[in-house]
Design a protein around this motif. Structure first.
Motif, short mmCIF file in Angstrom:
data_model
loop_
_atom_site.label_atom_id
_atom_site.label_comp_id
_atom_site.label_asym_id
_atom_site.label_seq_id
_atom_site.Cartn_x
_atom_site.Cartn_y
_atom_site.Cartn_z
N GLN A 166 -19.05 -40.13 -9.70
CA GLN A 166 -20.38 -39.70 -10.14
C GLN A 166 -20.76 -38.44 -9.37
OE1 GLN A 166 -23.70 -42.06 -8.77
NE2 GLN A 166 -22.48 -42.97 -7.13
N GLN A 167 -21.87 -37.85 -9.78
CA GLN A 167 -22.40 -36.66 -9.10
C GLN A 167 -23.58 -37.08 -8.22
OE1 GLN A 167 -20.88 -33.34 -9.36
NE2 GLN A 167 -19.39 -34.91 -9.93
N VAL A 168 -23.28 -37.41 -6.97
CA VAL A 168 -24.33 -37.77 -6.02
C VAL A 168 -25.20 -36.56 -5.73
CG1 VAL A 168 -24.80 -38.64 -3.70
CG2 VAL A 168 -22.86 -39.55 -5.01
N VAL A 169 -24.56 -35.40 -5.59
CA VAL A 169 -25.27 -34.13 -5.35
C VAL A 169 -24.91 -33.19 -6.49
CG1 VAL A 169 -25.58 -32.17 -3.81
CG2 VAL A 169 -25.15 -34.44 -2.86
N SER A 170 -25.90 -32.72 -7.21
CA SER A 170 -25.67 -31.79 -8.30
C SER A 170 -26.41 -30.48 -8.04
CB SER A 170 -26.13 -32.40 -9.63
OG SER A 170 -27.50 -32.78 -9.57
N MET A 171 -26.04 -29.45 -8.77
CA MET A 171 -26.70 -28.16 -8.64
C MET A 171 -27.58 -27.92 -9.85
SD MET A 171 -24.02 -25.51 -6.84
CE MET A 171 -25.41 -24.51 -6.25
N LYS A 172 -28.79 -27.42 -9.60
CA LYS A 172 -29.74 -27.17 -10.67
C LYS A 172 -30.35 -25.78 -10.54
CE LYS A 172 -30.85 -32.02 -11.52
NZ LYS A 172 -31.92 -33.00 -11.80
N TYR A 173 -30.92 -25.35 -11.63
CA TYR A 173 -31.46 -23.99 -11.73
C TYR A 173 -32.94 -24.06 -12.13
CZ TYR A 173 -32.44 -19.54 -14.18
OH TYR A 173 -33.00 -18.38 -14.62
N GLY A 174 -33.74 -23.19 -11.52
CA GLY A 174 -35.14 -23.07 -11.89
C GLY A 174 -35.52 -21.60 -12.01
N PHE A 175 -36.61 -21.32 -12.72
CA PHE A 175 -37.02 -19.93 -12.91
C PHE A 175 -38.53 -19.84 -13.03
CE2 PHE A 175 -38.22 -16.42 -15.73
CZ PHE A 175 -37.71 -15.35 -15.00
N ARG A 176 -39.07 -18.72 -12.53
CA ARG A 176 -40.48 -18.37 -12.71
C ARG A 176 -40.57 -16.87 -12.90
NH1 ARG A 176 -42.66 -18.57 -6.45
NH2 ARG A 176 -40.85 -17.55 -5.55
N LYS A 177 -41.59 -16.41 -13.57
CA LYS A 177 -41.83 -14.98 -13.74
C LYS A 177 -42.31 -14.39 -12.42
CE LYS A 177 -42.45 -13.00 -17.36
NZ LYS A 177 -41.65 -12.02 -18.14
N THR A 178 -41.93 -13.12 -12.17
CA THR A 178 -42.37 -12.44 -10.95
C THR A 178 -42.94 -11.06 -11.30
OG1 THR A 178 -40.33 -11.23 -10.41
CG2 THR A 178 -40.45 -13.56 -9.76
N ILE A 179 -43.49 -10.40 -10.29
CA ILE A 179 -44.11 -9.10 -10.48
C ILE A 179 -43.11 -7.96 -10.35
CG2 ILE A 179 -46.31 -9.97 -9.58
CD1 ILE A 179 -45.66 -8.47 -6.95
N PHE A 180 -41.87 -8.23 -10.00
CA PHE A 180 -40.94 -7.19 -9.61
C PHE A 180 -40.22 -6.47 -10.75
CE2 PHE A 180 -41.21 -10.35 -6.17
CZ PHE A 180 -41.78 -9.54 -5.20
N PRO A 181 -39.85 -7.11 -11.86
CA PRO A 181 -39.09 -6.42 -12.90
C PRO A 181 -39.73 -5.13 -13.43
CG PRO A 181 -38.96 -8.76 -13.27
CD PRO A 181 -39.94 -8.56 -12.15
N PRO A 182 -41.06 -5.03 -13.58
CA PRO A 182 -41.61 -3.76 -14.08
C PRO A 182 -41.28 -2.54 -13.21
CG PRO A 182 -43.23 -5.50 -14.29
CD PRO A 182 -42.10 -6.06 -13.48
N TYR A 183 -40.99 -2.77 -11.94
CA TYR A 183 -40.67 -1.65 -11.06
C TYR A 183 -39.24 -1.15 -11.27
CZ TYR A 183 -45.01 -2.79 -8.66
OH TYR A 183 -46.33 -3.03 -8.37
N ARG A 184 -38.35 -2.02 -11.72
CA ARG A 184 -36.97 -1.63 -12.02
C ARG A 184 -36.46 -2.46 -13.21
NH1 ARG A 184 -32.90 -0.78 -7.23
NH2 ARG A 184 -32.21 0.83 -8.69
N PRO A 185 -37.01 -2.21 -14.38
CA PRO A 185 -36.69 -3.06 -15.54
C PRO A 185 -35.23 -3.04 -15.95
CG PRO A 185 -37.92 -1.10 -16.19
CD PRO A 185 -37.96 -1.16 -14.70
N ASN A 186 -34.55 -1.90 -15.79
CA ASN A 186 -33.14 -1.84 -16.17
C ASN A 186 -32.27 -2.72 -15.28
OD1 ASN A 186 -33.62 -0.03 -18.27
ND2 ASN A 186 -33.35 1.76 -16.95
N LEU A 187 -32.70 -2.91 -14.05
CA LEU A 187 -31.93 -3.72 -13.10
C LEU A 187 -32.35 -5.18 -13.13
CD1 LEU A 187 -29.82 -3.70 -10.80
CD2 LEU A 187 -31.71 -3.32 -9.22
N LEU A 188 -33.65 -5.44 -13.21
CA LEU A 188 -34.18 -6.80 -13.10
C LEU A 188 -34.53 -7.42 -14.45
CD1 LEU A 188 -36.49 -6.34 -9.98
CD2 LEU A 188 -34.10 -7.06 -10.07
N GLY A 189 -34.44 -6.66 -15.53
CA GLY A 189 -34.67 -7.21 -16.85
C GLY A 189 -35.99 -6.80 -17.47
N LYS A 190 -35.95 -6.54 -18.76
CA LYS A 190 -37.16 -6.14 -19.48
C LYS A 190 -37.82 -7.32 -20.18
CE LYS A 190 -35.28 -1.51 -20.36
NZ LYS A 190 -34.90 -0.51 -21.40
#
Length: 314
Positions: A166-190
């Motif tokens: 079984q998987q006693v320890v698993s890896m998971k992913y989470g996400f939230r919006k941040t203020i940073f992409p508008p400063y470098r949209p090509n690098l951090l995503g539009k």
């Protein structure tokens, strides 16, 4: 970290592999589930053909889009970039792909040990191929740190499945919006979709520990209860350091780069016995995503903070 379409393809592949396991056998939880009666020939051939086709199409797409100019094989050291968030991301992707490959094999009727080995090898095959491509790419190179992270993520799945079933320890992913992409949209995503893959400030990676599997609890203890330990970074608009940026008013904007550590309760819903087998199998395909829950955060800039449910935008 190499922000290119290959990451979109990798996550898409991982999700595709997991989604195909909706009808798969649920993750074995002691006592171990019985072995399948035999290989389902139709499913097995379908999995082999589908995996081979996706692998081939992926490589052809990447060669056409990003690996047009081939240079002699070389390596580069990106271990200090992005507060190592990219390395944790590599490990999580390898873990996800290993588990997806395993579930596909089990769905096809392959026995437990062969399924574990196949899942791990498939993950390493995809990841290593892309790293070798990077080694021949102008402007990038083969990253030993990335490969180490790939092996670590694969080993986390394979070692547990072999050792405990079984998987006693698993890896998971989470996400939230941040203020940073508008400063470098090509690098951090539009767009939000791009930012989920590119903006490390908005990503969190969690080690999710099933408490009933590691603590001496009684029969009434909820078997689905997990405790997650998360990691993220903030203030990053460049890999090694932040470049100079100017806002719309002509003022220089500076961000402090710092690490974030979290602890939060979680639920492994596939362990809830009252769910039907079909629902349990479906739930098992989406366990890579962290369920929003109250969390406690610590970082050197803002100290100790409590978040009631969803992490704030920052």
């Amino acid at each position: 970290m190499k922000y290119r379409i290959r990451h979109v393809v990798l996550i898409g592949l991982c999700w595709l592999m997991l989604c195909q396991t909706i009808q798969a056998q649920p993750m074995p939880i002691p006592p171990a589930a019985p072995e399948p009666a035999g290989i389902n020939q139709g499913r097995f051939i379908g999995v082999l053909v589908g995996t081979a086709a996706f692998y081939t199409i992926t490589l052809l797409m990447l060669r056409k889009q990003w690996y047009k100019k081939k240079v002699p094989f070389h390596s580069f050291n990106d271990n200090a970039e992005w507060l190592q968030m990219d390395k944790v991301g590599h490990a999580a992707t390898a873990y996800c792909m290993s588990r997806g490959g395993y579930e596909l094999m089990r769905w096809s009727g392959v026995n437990e040990r062969a399924s574990i080995l196949t899942g791990g090898l498939l993950a390493l095959l995809f990841q290593t191929t892309l790293e070798v491509y990077d080694g021949h790419a102008e402007g990038w190179g083969f990253s030993k740190g990335d490969m180490l992270a790939n092996v670590a993520g694969t080993a986390l799945f394979v070692g547990q499945q072999y050792g405990t079933g079984q998987q006693v320890v698993s890896m998971k992913y989470g996400f939230r919006k941040t203020i940073f992409p508008p400063y470098r949209p090509n690098l951090l995503g539009k767009t939000t979709g791009q930012q989920m893959l590119k903006d490390y400030n908005g990503q969190q990676y969690w080690l999710s520990v099933n408490l009933a599997s590691v603590l001496p609890v009684g029969p009434s203890f909820p078997r689905w209860l997990n405790l997650d330990f998360g990691y993220s970074g903030s203030g990053m608009i460049g890999g090694h350091e932040n470049p100079r940026v100017i806002d719309k008013e002509g003022n220089e904007v500076k961000f402090t780069r710092y690490r974030q550590f979290f602890i939060s309760p979680d639920a492994d819903l596939s362990r809830i016995g009252t769910f039907s087998p079909s629902l349990q199998r479906f739930i098992g395909t989406v366990q890579f995503f962290k369920i929003p829950a109250p969390s406690l955060e610590f970082n050197r800039v803002k100290g100790l903070r409590f978040h009631p449910l969803i992490l704030p935008k920052e």
